[in-house]
Design a protein around this motif. Structure first.
Motif, PDB file in Angstrom:
ATOM      1  N   MET A   1      32.889  46.011  35.696  1.00  0.00           N
ATOM      2  CA  MET A   1      34.341  46.057  35.835  1.00  0.00           C
ATOM      3  C   MET A   1      34.950  45.654  34.491  1.00  0.00           C
ATOM      4  O   MET A   1      34.573  44.653  33.911  1.00  0.00           O
ATOM      5  CB  MET A   1      34.772  45.080  36.936  1.00  0.00           C
ATOM      6  CG  MET A   1      36.243  45.161  37.275  1.00  0.00           C
ATOM      7  SD  MET A   1      36.803  44.043  38.588  1.00  0.00           S
ATOM      8  CE  MET A   1      36.116  44.764  40.034  1.00  0.00           C
ATOM      9  N   THR A   2      35.871  46.465  34.000  1.00  0.00           N
ATOM     10  CA  THR A   2      36.509  46.157  32.722  1.00  0.00           C
ATOM     11  C   THR A   2      37.499  45.013  32.904  1.00  0.00           C
ATOM     12  O   THR A   2      37.930  44.703  34.024  1.00  0.00           O
ATOM     13  CB  THR A   2      37.257  47.389  32.168  1.00  0.00           C
ATOM     14  OG1 THR A   2      38.359  47.674  33.013  1.00  0.00           O
ATOM     15  CG2 THR A   2      36.338  48.593  32.047  1.00  0.00           C
ATOM     16  N   HIS A   4      40.588  45.006  32.146  1.00  0.00           N
ATOM     17  CA  HIS A   4      41.832  45.521  32.708  1.00  0.00           C
ATOM     18  C   HIS A   4      41.730  45.628  34.233  1.00  0.00           C
ATOM     19  O   HIS A   4      42.655  45.260  34.956  1.00  0.00           O
ATOM     20  CB  HIS A   4      42.159  46.883  32.087  1.00  0.00           C
ATOM     21  CG  HIS A   4      43.492  47.426  32.480  1.00  0.00           C
ATOM     22  ND1 HIS A   4      44.677  46.896  32.017  1.00  0.00           N
ATOM     23  CD2 HIS A   4      43.823  48.433  33.329  1.00  0.00           C
ATOM     24  CE1 HIS A   4      45.677  47.553  32.551  1.00  0.00           C
ATOM     25  NE2 HIS A   4      45.191  48.501  33.344  1.00  0.00           N
ATOM     26  N   GLU A   5      40.603  46.127  34.737  1.00  0.00           N
ATOM     27  CA  GLU A   5      40.400  46.227  36.186  1.00  0.00           C
ATOM     28  C   GLU A   5      40.345  44.843  36.827  1.00  0.00           C
ATOM     29  O   GLU A   5      40.853  44.647  37.928  1.00  0.00           O
ATOM     30  CB  GLU A   5      39.118  47.007  36.486  1.00  0.00           C
ATOM     31  CG  GLU A   5      39.228  48.482  36.143  1.00  0.00           C
ATOM     32  CD  GLU A   5      37.871  49.172  36.183  1.00  0.00           C
ATOM     33  OE1 GLU A   5      36.831  48.498  36.058  1.00  0.00           O
ATOM     34  OE2 GLU A   5      37.867  50.400  36.331  1.00  0.00           O
ATOM     35  N   GLN A   6      39.747  43.895  36.119  1.00  0.00           N
ATOM     36  CA  GLN A   6      39.689  42.528  36.649  1.00  0.00           C
ATOM     37  C   GLN A   6      41.092  41.930  36.747  1.00  0.00           C
ATOM     38  O   GLN A   6      41.406  41.265  37.735  1.00  0.00           O
ATOM     39  CB  GLN A   6      38.811  41.647  35.768  1.00  0.00           C
ATOM     40  CG  GLN A   6      37.340  41.912  35.940  1.00  0.00           C
ATOM     41  CD  GLN A   6      36.504  40.992  35.075  1.00  0.00           C
ATOM     42  OE1 GLN A   6      36.803  40.781  33.906  1.00  0.00           O
ATOM     43  NE2 GLN A   6      35.453  40.448  35.660  1.00  0.00           N
ATOM     44  N   ARG A   8      43.825  43.601  37.134  1.00  0.00           N
ATOM     45  CA  ARG A   8      44.494  44.297  38.238  1.00  0.00           C
ATOM     46  C   ARG A   8      44.079  43.657  39.570  1.00  0.00           C
ATOM     47  O   ARG A   8      44.911  43.401  40.431  1.00  0.00           O
ATOM     48  CB  ARG A   8      44.154  45.784  38.224  1.00  0.00           C
ATOM     49  CG  ARG A   8      44.884  46.544  39.343  1.00  0.00           C
ATOM     50  CD  ARG A   8      44.615  48.042  39.342  1.00  0.00           C
ATOM     51  NE  ARG A   8      45.040  48.618  38.079  1.00  0.00           N
ATOM     52  CZ  ARG A   8      44.302  49.468  37.360  1.00  0.00           C
ATOM     53  NH1 ARG A   8      43.120  49.842  37.783  1.00  0.00           N
ATOM     54  NH2 ARG A   8      44.749  49.964  36.227  1.00  0.00           N
ATOM     55  N   GLU A   9      42.799  43.406  39.742  1.00  0.00           N
ATOM     56  CA  GLU A   9      42.308  42.765  40.967  1.00  0.00           C
ATOM     57  C   GLU A   9      42.874  41.352  41.098  1.00  0.00           C
ATOM     58  O   GLU A   9      43.274  40.935  42.190  1.00  0.00           O
ATOM     59  CB  GLU A   9      40.773  42.723  40.968  1.00  0.00           C
ATOM     60  CG  GLU A   9      40.168  41.967  42.134  1.00  0.00           C
ATOM     61  CD  GLU A   9      40.450  42.579  43.496  1.00  0.00           C
ATOM     62  OE1 GLU A   9      40.368  41.837  44.499  1.00  0.00           O
ATOM     63  OE2 GLU A   9      40.765  43.789  43.586  1.00  0.00           O
ATOM     64  N   GLN A  12      46.378  41.532  42.338  1.00  0.00           N
ATOM     65  CA  GLN A  12      46.422  41.788  43.778  1.00  0.00           C
ATOM     66  C   GLN A  12      46.105  40.520  44.573  1.00  0.00           C
ATOM     67  O   GLN A  12      46.755  40.231  45.580  1.00  0.00           O
ATOM     68  CB  GLN A  12      45.461  42.910  44.149  1.00  0.00           C
ATOM     69  CG  GLN A  12      45.922  44.267  43.657  1.00  0.00           C
ATOM     70  CD  GLN A  12      44.899  45.357  43.916  1.00  0.00           C
ATOM     71  OE1 GLN A  12      43.728  45.102  44.150  1.00  0.00           O
ATOM     72  NE2 GLN A  12      45.354  46.602  43.866  1.00  0.00           N
TER      73      GLN A  12
END
Length: 159
Positions: A1-2, A4-6, A8-9, A12
């Protein structure tokens, strides 16, 4: 997981904290909104202060602060008295009734958390405390430093 994705998570997951806050708010006494608890906690932590300082700590404008203070004062949780150095200002302080309310709220929050997190280990709880404290510190460092006028304008638009 990049990264940026982390993030985003993480965003959330932080958004879901509203559910936790609403759950904790349900254990408050019926006439005690969460904002009153925050006001009283600030008075407990920082001691007697002017309304302008409380507004600054709450990061809201004076009219919003005034409503919160009036509500708490009507219930005897805080006291407003004239500031002898500036007759236009009022000094706010926590009353014994407000301190008792904070003790009750703390007991209720503690019980609710103990019930919901009963299957967490002591290490898990300590780790969560450490990470949340670190998160708060990081956001404190990221908060823009606004002038009082900019702050008032901003909070009037986005309460």
């Amino acid at each position: 997981m990049t990264a940026h994705e982390q993030f985003r998570e993480l965003a959330q997951q932080l958004g879901a904290i509203g559910v936790i806050k609403r759950g904790l708010a349900r254990v408050l006494p019926p006439d005690c909104p969460p904002t009153s608890v925050i006001v009283l906690e600030l008075l407990k932590r920082y001691g007697e202060m002017r309304m302008s300082k409380l507004a600054e700590l709450l990061v809201v404008d004076m009219s919003v602060t005034s409503r919160h203070v009036a509500y708490a004062a009507e219930r005897g949780w805080l006291e407003r008295r004239p500031d002898h150095l500036d007759k236009r200002s009022r000094l706010l302080s926590l009353t014994p009734g407000g301190a008792a309310l904070l003790d009750e709220v703390s007991a209720r929050y503690t019980e609710a958390l103990a019930h919901c997190l009963g299957d967490w280990s002591d290490e898990d709880v300590a780790h969560a405390i450490g990470l949340l404290a670190r998160l708060r510190e990081s956001f404190g460092e990221c908060r823009p430093h606004l002038s009082h006028r900019e702050l008032a304008t901003r909070t009037a638009i986005h309460p």
